[in-house]
Design a protein around this motif. Structure first.
Motif, PDB file in Angstrom:
ATOM      1  N   GLU A 139       3.451  -4.900  59.206  1.00  0.00           N
ATOM      2  CA  GLU A 139       3.656  -5.964  60.182  1.00  0.00           C
ATOM      3  C   GLU A 139       5.118  -6.119  60.577  1.00  0.00           C
ATOM      4  O   GLU A 139       5.434  -6.874  61.499  1.00  0.00           O
ATOM      5  N   LEU A 140       6.017  -5.421  59.904  1.00  0.00           N
ATOM      6  CA  LEU A 140       7.447  -5.606  60.129  1.00  0.00           C
ATOM      7  C   LEU A 140       7.886  -4.980  61.449  1.00  0.00           C
ATOM      8  O   LEU A 140       7.556  -3.827  61.739  1.00  0.00           O
ATOM      9  N   ARG A 141       8.645  -5.727  62.227  1.00  0.00           N
ATOM     10  CA  ARG A 141       9.185  -5.227  63.491  1.00  0.00           C
ATOM     11  C   ARG A 141      10.570  -4.652  63.222  1.00  0.00           C
ATOM     12  O   ARG A 141      11.398  -5.293  62.567  1.00  0.00           O
ATOM     13  N   VAL A 142      10.790  -3.463  63.739  1.00  0.00           N
ATOM     14  CA  VAL A 142      11.995  -2.710  63.379  1.00  0.00           C
ATOM     15  C   VAL A 142      12.771  -2.331  64.627  1.00  0.00           C
ATOM     16  O   VAL A 142      12.253  -1.656  65.517  1.00  0.00           O
ATOM     17  N   ASN A 143      14.009  -2.769  64.674  1.00  0.00           N
ATOM     18  CA  ASN A 143      14.937  -2.361  65.726  1.00  0.00           C
ATOM     19  C   ASN A 143      15.662  -1.108  65.246  1.00  0.00           C
ATOM     20  O   ASN A 143      16.332  -1.134  64.210  1.00  0.00           O
ATOM     21  N   ILE A 144      15.532  -0.012  65.980  1.00  0.00           N
ATOM     22  CA  ILE A 144      16.099   1.271  65.558  1.00  0.00           C
ATOM     23  C   ILE A 144      17.202   1.680  66.514  1.00  0.00           C
ATOM     24  O   ILE A 144      16.963   1.893  67.702  1.00  0.00           O
ATOM     25  N   ASP A 145      18.408   1.810  65.984  1.00  0.00           N
ATOM     26  CA  ASP A 145      19.549   2.289  66.759  1.00  0.00           C
ATOM     27  C   ASP A 145      19.647   3.802  66.585  1.00  0.00           C
ATOM     28  O   ASP A 145      19.918   4.285  65.485  1.00  0.00           O
ATOM     29  N   VAL A 146      19.389   4.540  67.652  1.00  0.00           N
ATOM     30  CA  VAL A 146      19.461   6.005  67.614  1.00  0.00           C
ATOM     31  C   VAL A 146      20.934   6.401  67.658  1.00  0.00           C
ATOM     32  O   VAL A 146      21.583   6.339  68.699  1.00  0.00           O
ATOM     33  N   LYS A 147      21.474   6.819  66.527  1.00  0.00           N
ATOM     34  CA  LYS A 147      22.916   6.974  66.379  1.00  0.00           C
ATOM     35  C   LYS A 147      23.467   8.296  66.898  1.00  0.00           C
ATOM     36  O   LYS A 147      24.663   8.396  67.184  1.00  0.00           O
ATOM     37  N   ALA A 148      22.643   9.329  66.958  1.00  0.00           N
ATOM     38  CA  ALA A 148      23.161  10.650  67.325  1.00  0.00           C
ATOM     39  C   ALA A 148      22.046  11.464  67.971  1.00  0.00           C
ATOM     40  O   ALA A 148      20.852  11.198  67.791  1.00  0.00           O
ATOM     41  N   GLU A 149      22.444  12.487  68.709  1.00  0.00           N
ATOM     42  CA  GLU A 149      21.469  13.350  69.378  1.00  0.00           C
ATOM     43  C   GLU A 149      20.525  13.998  68.376  1.00  0.00           C
ATOM     44  O   GLU A 149      19.342  14.197  68.664  1.00  0.00           O
ATOM     45  N   SER A 150      21.038  14.313  67.190  1.00  0.00           N
ATOM     46  CA  SER A 150      20.197  14.960  66.175  1.00  0.00           C
ATOM     47  C   SER A 150      19.053  14.068  65.714  1.00  0.00           C
ATOM     48  O   SER A 150      18.083  14.552  65.115  1.00  0.00           O
ATOM     49  N   GLY A 151      19.138  12.773  65.992  1.00  0.00           N
ATOM     50  CA  GLY A 151      18.086  11.860  65.563  1.00  0.00           C
ATOM     51  C   GLY A 151      16.979  11.660  66.557  1.00  0.00           C
ATOM     52  O   GLY A 151      15.936  11.093  66.220  1.00  0.00           O
ATOM     53  N   ILE A 152      17.151  12.124  67.787  1.00  0.00           N
ATOM     54  CA  ILE A 152      16.193  11.814  68.852  1.00  0.00           C
ATOM     55  C   ILE A 152      14.778  12.273  68.498  1.00  0.00           C
ATOM     56  O   ILE A 152      13.828  11.472  68.475  1.00  0.00           O
ATOM     57  N   VAL A 153      14.618  13.538  68.248  1.00  0.00           N
ATOM     58  CA  VAL A 153      13.277  14.075  67.965  1.00  0.00           C
ATOM     59  C   VAL A 153      12.719  13.534  66.650  1.00  0.00           C
ATOM     60  O   VAL A 153      11.567  13.073  66.603  1.00  0.00           O
ATOM     61  N   PRO A 154      13.484  13.545  65.542  1.00  0.00           N
ATOM     62  CA  PRO A 154      12.938  13.019  64.290  1.00  0.00           C
ATOM     63  C   PRO A 154      12.547  11.547  64.368  1.00  0.00           C
ATOM     64  O   PRO A 154      11.522  11.149  63.791  1.00  0.00           O
TER      65      PRO A 154
END
Length: 256
Positions: free
Chosen positions: A107-122
């Motif tokens: 039920e937890l809502r998660v704000n995700i900051d995509v920090k780098a290009e390497s993180g986009i796909v994962p």
């Protein structure tokens, strides 16, 4: 509070109190223990950061490297998960998989900051595997990283403006210019309370954002007086390291 809100389940709560990297007064940021501590306080929103390992695994970690927060060294983007998982935050807590953060508390809502290009796909893959679309907000300082992440998803998630988009909105708001164009493909703004000693947000910005149907979340606010000031301005969410203090302030106002 604004009456016209973004049409996404992430924003169903009347106010978003976001525990910044979970909650820990002992330097265990972005650990499963910190996220559990936030949940134990009663939080339904947390903020975290995402990076990708060299073999395509998304981890919840703020820095590009392990050096500051863990007992290991090296850039996450250059290391395999088999190495990263041996690191210990504060010497005691493992670096969590983003998928575990999304999957452990359904039920937890998660704000995700995509920090780098390497993180986009994962990061996109972790959201897809956990089916967390209705309770995720994808954010990034880079609008391009945010758009690239969202483009890989099978269903909509909530989104927040990047630095350049937010800057155009803030400057345009001060100049009383129309600023809809800079926010067309996002649900809201997540902006700092101050840049150095100078506040960057005023009530005019909040009203304009609300007129456009956008929410305003402010980071990282750790003092009671600043929390009170921002609540008086009508903002929709606060990101704080002091989740305990923020809870008390919101309780006093009937917003918890």
């Amino acid at each position: 509070m604004n009456l016209m809100r973004p049409d996404h389940p992430y924003f169903d709560a009347p106010f978003a109190a976001l525990a910044h990297r979970g909650f820990s007064l002992d330097g265990l940021e972005n650990s499963m223990a910190a996220f559990q501590a936030a949940v134990d306080l009663g939080y339904s929103y947390v903020e975290t950061d995402g990076h990708g390992t060299v073999d395509g695994v998304a981890v919840a970690l703020h820095d590009a490297s392990l050096d500051r927060t863990t007992d290991a060294e090296g850039d996450v983007a250059d290391l395999p998960w088999s190495r990263v998982k041996e690191a210990r935050i504060g010497g005691v807590e493992p670096v969590p998989l983003l998928e575990d953060v999304l999957g452990t508390w359904p039920e937890l809502r998660v704000n995700i900051d995509v920090k780098a290009e390497s993180g986009i796909v994962p990061i996109a893959d972790a959201i897809e595997r956990t089916g967390a679309h209705d309770r995720v907000c994808v954010a990034s300082f880079s609008a391009e990283r945010r758009r690239a992440t969202v483009a890989r998803l099978s269903r909509p998630v909530a989104t927040s403006a990047g630095t350049s988009e937010a800057a155009r909105f803030l400057v345009g708001g001060l100049a009383r210019l129309g600023t809809l164009r800079s926010l067309t493909d996002v649900d809201g703004l997540q902006i700092p309370w101050r840049v150095g000693p100078v506040p960057v947000l005023n009530e005019r910005h909040v009203r304009l954002a609300h007129d456009l149907g956008k929410v305003v979340h402010v980071w990282t606010v750790n003092a009671r007086t600043e929390m009170e000031t921002l609540l008086d301005a009508g903002i929709d969410g606060i990101v704080s390291d002091r989740a305990d203090l923020l809870r008390d302030v919101l309780r006093s106002r009937g917003l918890w």
